[in-house]
Design a protein around this motif. Structure first.
Motif, PDB file in Angstrom:
ATOM      1  N   LYS A 108       0.828  -1.200   0.000  1.00  0.00           N
ATOM      2  CA  LYS A 108       0.000   0.000   0.000  1.00  0.00           C
ATOM      3  C   LYS A 108       0.863   1.250   0.000  1.00  0.00           C
ATOM      4  N   LEU A 109       1.907   1.227   0.797  1.00  0.00           N
ATOM      5  CA  LEU A 109       2.806   2.377   0.880  1.00  0.00           C
ATOM      6  C   LEU A 109       3.475   2.636  -0.464  1.00  0.00           C
ATOM      7  N   ARG A 110       3.950   1.554  -1.124  1.00  0.00           N
ATOM      8  CA  ARG A 110       4.576   1.711  -2.440  1.00  0.00           C
ATOM      9  C   ARG A 110       3.589   2.273  -3.458  1.00  0.00           C
ATOM     10  N   ALA A 111       2.340   1.780  -3.414  1.00  0.00           N
ATOM     11  CA  ALA A 111       1.323   2.267  -4.354  1.00  0.00           C
ATOM     12  C   ALA A 111       1.034   3.747  -4.128  1.00  0.00           C
ATOM     13  N   GLU A 112       0.947   4.157  -2.869  1.00  0.00           N
ATOM     14  CA  GLU A 112       0.690   5.570  -2.563  1.00  0.00           C
ATOM     15  C   GLU A 112       1.845   6.446  -3.032  1.00  0.00           C
ATOM     16  N   ILE A 113       3.071   5.970  -2.825  1.00  0.00           N
ATOM     17  CA  ILE A 113       4.240   6.749  -3.240  1.00  0.00           C
ATOM     18  C   ILE A 113       4.286   6.882  -4.756  1.00  0.00           C
ATOM     19  N   SER A 114       4.014   5.793  -5.479  1.00  0.00           N
ATOM     20  CA  SER A 114       4.039   5.859  -6.943  1.00  0.00           C
ATOM     21  C   SER A 114       2.933   6.780  -7.460  1.00  0.00           C
TER      22      SER A 114
END
Length: 196
Positions: A108-114
């Motif tokens: 989830k964190l990676r998706a939000e950052i991207s």
């Protein structure tokens, strides 16, 4: 309740092996401290492993729904225990679940950052385009002012357009249209020479 206190309460029923308490959400802790709550680290739930299965069942059946009690002024005096015996539950099942939850959180964190990076890139690209269009308008306005200065004062009765009134026009090169008539005549000649 800290692991030492949990161990103290449950060790009356038998020898304990491993104790794991899941800490509360860091956001909830920060919110509580920010609004003047206590600064103790709280735990949401926990798992305890007994060395003997019978003693674990006895502890769960005895303590479930009971008040912790102790001295009247103690911190946990009025708290109620909620204990359940988990049959066929192994310790590695717990660690697998925790690892899975960590992976989900990281994804989830990676998706939000991207997503945030994409939005930032699009915003920067739009800002650059706007600057470029403004420069083109300014250049055209300067060019138009120069051409108007060269024209006689008689033909200059109209006021000069402002930057907002100037429309951007782009010219695109177009291909010449092939005349169908020539094509049809050529086809007829070729067919007549073949079939004649």
């Amino acid at each position: 309740m800290k692991p030492a206190k949990v161990r103290q309460i449950l060790s009356r029923f038998g020898e304990l092996d491993r104790v794991f308490l899941a800490p509360e959400d860091p956001k909830a802790y920060a919110r509580r401290v920010r609004f003047g709550g206590n600064k103790k680290r709280n735990f949401v739930e926990g798992w305890v492993e007994f060395r003997d299965k019978k003693k674990a069942k006895l502890a769960a059946s005895t303590l479930n729904g009971n008040i912790i009690g102790g001295r009247k002024g103690s911190y946990y005096y009025d708290d109620i225990l909620n204990i359940k015996y988990l049959s066929k539950f192994k310790w590695h099942n717990l660690t697998e679940q925790i690892a899975y939850e960590n992976q989900v959180r990281q994804a989830k964190l990676r998706a939000e950052i991207s997503q945030a990076t994409k939005e930032n890139k699009a915003f920067i690209r739009n800002v650059e385009r706007a600057k470029m269009i403004e420069r083109i308008k300014e250049k055209r306005q300067k060019k138009q002012l120069k051409t108007e200065a060269n024209v006689d004062s008689e033909s200059q009765s109209e006021p000069a357009p402002t930057a907002g009134e100037i429309e951007m026009r782009r010219n695109f090169r177009q291909k010449n249209v092939i005349k169908r008539k020539d094509k049809e005549e050529t086809m007829q000649r070729v067919l007549n020479s073949i079939f004649a």
